[in-house]
Design a protein around this motif. Sequence first.
Motif, short mmCIF file in Angstrom:
data_model
loop_
_atom_site.label_atom_id
_atom_site.label_comp_id
_atom_site.label_asym_id
_atom_site.label_seq_id
_atom_site.Cartn_x
_atom_site.Cartn_y
_atom_site.Cartn_z
N GLY A 309 21.61 -46.50 -19.70
CA GLY A 309 20.45 -46.82 -20.41
C GLY A 309 20.98 -46.97 -22.11
N ARG A 310 21.87 -45.95 -22.59
CA ARG A 310 22.60 -46.33 -23.79
C ARG A 310 23.04 -47.08 -24.22
NH1 ARG A 310 25.92 -40.53 -23.56
NH2 ARG A 310 25.76 -40.84 -26.35
N THR A 311 23.60 -48.19 -23.17
CA THR A 311 24.46 -49.35 -23.94
C THR A 311 23.40 -50.46 -23.98
OG1 THR A 311 24.17 -50.28 -22.00
CG2 THR A 311 26.11 -48.58 -22.00
N ALA A 312 21.36 -50.34 -23.58
CA ALA A 312 20.64 -50.68 -23.35
C ALA A 312 19.90 -50.02 -24.90
CB ALA A 312 19.73 -51.08 -22.14
N GLY A 313 20.49 -49.27 -25.80
CA GLY A 313 19.17 -49.09 -26.60
C GLY A 313 18.74 -47.54 -26.63
N GLY A 314 18.88 -46.89 -25.70
CA GLY A 314 18.42 -45.68 -25.05
C GLY A 314 19.33 -45.19 -25.70
N SER A 315 18.83 -43.30 -25.82
CA SER A 315 19.28 -41.82 -26.28
C SER A 315 18.65 -41.20 -25.63
CB SER A 315 19.35 -42.17 -28.11
OG SER A 315 17.61 -41.72 -28.30
N LEU A 316 19.72 -40.11 -25.48
CA LEU A 316 19.55 -38.88 -25.72
C LEU A 316 18.93 -37.52 -26.50
CD1 LEU A 316 21.66 -39.07 -23.31
CD2 LEU A 316 21.80 -37.18 -22.88
N PRO A 317 18.22 -37.26 -26.51
CA PRO A 317 16.96 -36.91 -27.55
C PRO A 317 17.81 -35.44 -27.44
CG PRO A 317 15.40 -37.26 -26.13
CD PRO A 317 16.66 -37.77 -25.36
N ALA A 318 17.64 -34.64 -28.43
CA ALA A 318 18.09 -33.65 -29.26
C ALA A 318 17.21 -32.05 -28.64
CB ALA A 318 18.50 -33.24 -30.46
N GLY A 319 17.12 -30.85 -29.35
CA GLY A 319 15.94 -30.23 -29.12
C GLY A 319 15.44 -29.56 -27.78
N ASN A 320 16.96 -29.50 -26.98
CA ASN A 320 16.75 -28.70 -25.38
C ASN A 320 17.33 -27.44 -25.88
OD1 ASN A 320 15.22 -30.87 -24.05
ND2 ASN A 320 16.66 -31.59 -23.14
N GLU A 321 16.42 -26.93 -25.48
CA GLU A 321 17.36 -24.89 -25.08
C GLU A 321 18.10 -25.12 -24.08
OE1 GLU A 321 15.85 -20.97 -24.01
OE2 GLU A 321 15.59 -21.45 -22.38
N SER A 322 18.86 -25.92 -22.76
CA SER A 322 19.48 -25.92 -22.83
C SER A 322 19.36 -27.27 -21.89
CB SER A 322 19.66 -25.24 -21.32
OG SER A 322 21.07 -25.27 -20.82
N ASN A 323 21.02 -27.97 -21.72
CA ASN A 323 20.75 -29.00 -20.95
C ASN A 323 21.66 -28.91 -19.53
OD1 ASN A 323 20.53 -31.56 -23.46
ND2 ASN A 323 22.03 -30.84 -24.33
N ALA A 324 21.23 -28.20 -19.23
CA ALA A 324 21.59 -28.09 -17.87
C ALA A 324 20.45 -27.09 -17.18
CB ALA A 324 22.76 -28.03 -17.80
N PHE A 325 20.20 -27.31 -15.72
CA PHE A 325 19.47 -25.94 -15.25
C PHE A 325 20.50 -25.27 -14.65
CE2 PHE A 325 16.18 -29.74 -15.13
CZ PHE A 325 15.22 -29.53 -16.34
N TRP A 326 20.70 -24.13 -14.90
CA TRP A 326 21.88 -23.16 -13.83
C TRP A 326 21.69 -22.48 -13.11
CZ3 TRP A 326 25.75 -24.34 -16.83
CH2 TRP A 326 25.47 -24.72 -18.66
N VAL A 327 22.62 -22.44 -12.53
CA VAL A 327 22.66 -21.33 -11.02
C VAL A 327 24.07 -20.79 -10.71
CG1 VAL A 327 23.36 -23.15 -9.36
CG2 VAL A 327 22.58 -21.45 -8.90
N PRO A 328 24.03 -19.47 -10.89
CA PRO A 328 25.44 -18.43 -10.17
C PRO A 328 25.70 -19.19 -9.00
CG PRO A 328 23.81 -17.56 -9.76
CD PRO A 328 22.99 -18.12 -10.48
N VAL A 329 27.03 -19.69 -9.22
CA VAL A 329 27.96 -20.41 -7.90
C VAL A 329 29.10 -19.91 -7.55
CG1 VAL A 329 27.26 -22.59 -8.00
CG2 VAL A 329 29.79 -21.90 -8.90
#
Length: 572
Positions: A309-329
């Motif tokens: 997607g990025r090579t096609a011109g897309g990007s990852l927006p900023a502003g997320n509280e977190s970039n992952a959905f967490w779980v203890p493992v």
Amino acid sequence: MRFGKADLSQHYDVIVLGAGAGGMTAAAVAAHEGLNVLVLEKTNRLGGTTALSGGMVWAPNSASETTVGTEDNVAEARTYLDAVIGSRPGAKLRQTFLERAPEAIAYLGRNTAVKLTPLAFYPDYYPDLPGATLKGRVLEPRPFDGRTLGEAFRLLRDPLPEFTLFGGMMVSRTDIPHFRRMFRSPRSALRVAMLLIKYGLHRLNLHRGATLVLGNALAGRLVKSLRDLSVAVALETDVTRLLMENGGVGGVEIAGADGPVTVRARRGVILATGGFSHNQEMRQTYLPERAGPLSAVAPGATGDGLALGRTAGGSLPAGNESNAFWVPVSTFRRNNGAEAVYPHTVTDRGKPGMLAVASDGRRFTNEANSYHEFVTAMLRTDTGLSAVPCHLICDSTSLWRYGLGAVKPMTARRAPYLKSGYLIEAPDLNGLAAKIGVDPTALAKTVARYNSDAETGSDTLFGRGANAYHKYVGDAETSPNPCMRPLTDLPYYAVKLQPGDLGTAGGLGTDGNARVLAENGAPIPGLYACGNDMNSIMSGCYPGPGITLGPALVFGYLAAMHLAGKNTPDAG
């Protein structure tokens, strides 16, 4: 065209990359709308992380009032999301999701094998916030008979072995209490006996039980939908680049045995490859350093869709509280030598007689909070009080009743877990403190306070058991607090917990039709993203169970409907 076989020499209307919930939903909807669809999956199995998951779908206002005994609406759900997420980006997409979710769920129920049932009781994760509900927003996939898939049953990704019994028997959420009570209740004993007989009959001809529940049922139903709609599927297929034509995407290039193979898409390509959980370089860039490398996500989620997607011109927006959905493992090695990651979601942490301690031997958070909130607490703990890793401890009674990580309930043969070091055992607290490397005096004080609070039913430190969600993940048969019971029955046990994830939240920016957006905000013609390749509409927050699968289904549906030229809500 026979399901499971793909003619890569022809053109298709739509090409979908990835066979998880979002990708298979998009493929099924597009095919039902008359489009010629090809699904390309990198791994040798269908289902992605969905097949390993609990399968819950958060879709407000999708259940009728008569079904669950309560009324939900867009405004209440929006109030709740605003309370959890605040002013973080994504408000417009959240509104789209809330408005279109009922339509998408109804469409799937009418036109595919996907059948979802609203749960009569499953609280939002922050049940005391404005707009929260205790029931109606969470949908559960109906049990599914995998035998109806025929030969394709073997193409469906198996559930985690640790979530099955007897080498391949899945157990539904409602049947778990029957297994706990089977030696005390004739009714439960009969129910368990019937399940075992059914499982035994399945194993006469199949590699595992065919009664599928949870996320495996949802994935199985989606595979059935693709099969019924004659969708072309190619497994073990690597897409190396997108074909850019006239400022948009016109197909894909595949790595073939004799060189690159070009497959054109007349209408568009949908990215649904599962995010970047297994891409260590991207983890280092987008996740906190202390988060580490561990993930409970299925193999194949290595950021391919995001890179394309990025090579096609897309990007990852900023502003997320977190970039992952967490779980203890916790980590261990299976009997076949494979390294495994066990996600501690709801089976142990919030149960009576369980508590988690940091490096100083003290509790650092409410163990009955959501798995995402638990790891958030691990990551924000002060440097002088490290909770990375931490230890989840219990006594022998709780271990027997609820299990501990990969150690299943009612496991009498614990020697392999003890020998491997996965399960830590000690005859007293001093011995346990020595083995997990914490101060024995501090651990003794921690357990003493916990035990005292358990007796009175009030967690004076973190309020465990004080809200509806805590009570839900606890044990209703325990009082006065369903989440707490004194640790009194020797020996003591512990398992080491580390941060992990159930999926990544950082993805490509999209519009309400799931079209990938260029940096100037304009949609890139012919390119769509859903699932974890699409930036989380929840901005990395975790309001309730199924907040990844809900948007995956809805925006997979919206992408397909846009490709089919149907932008208005479906009327029937």
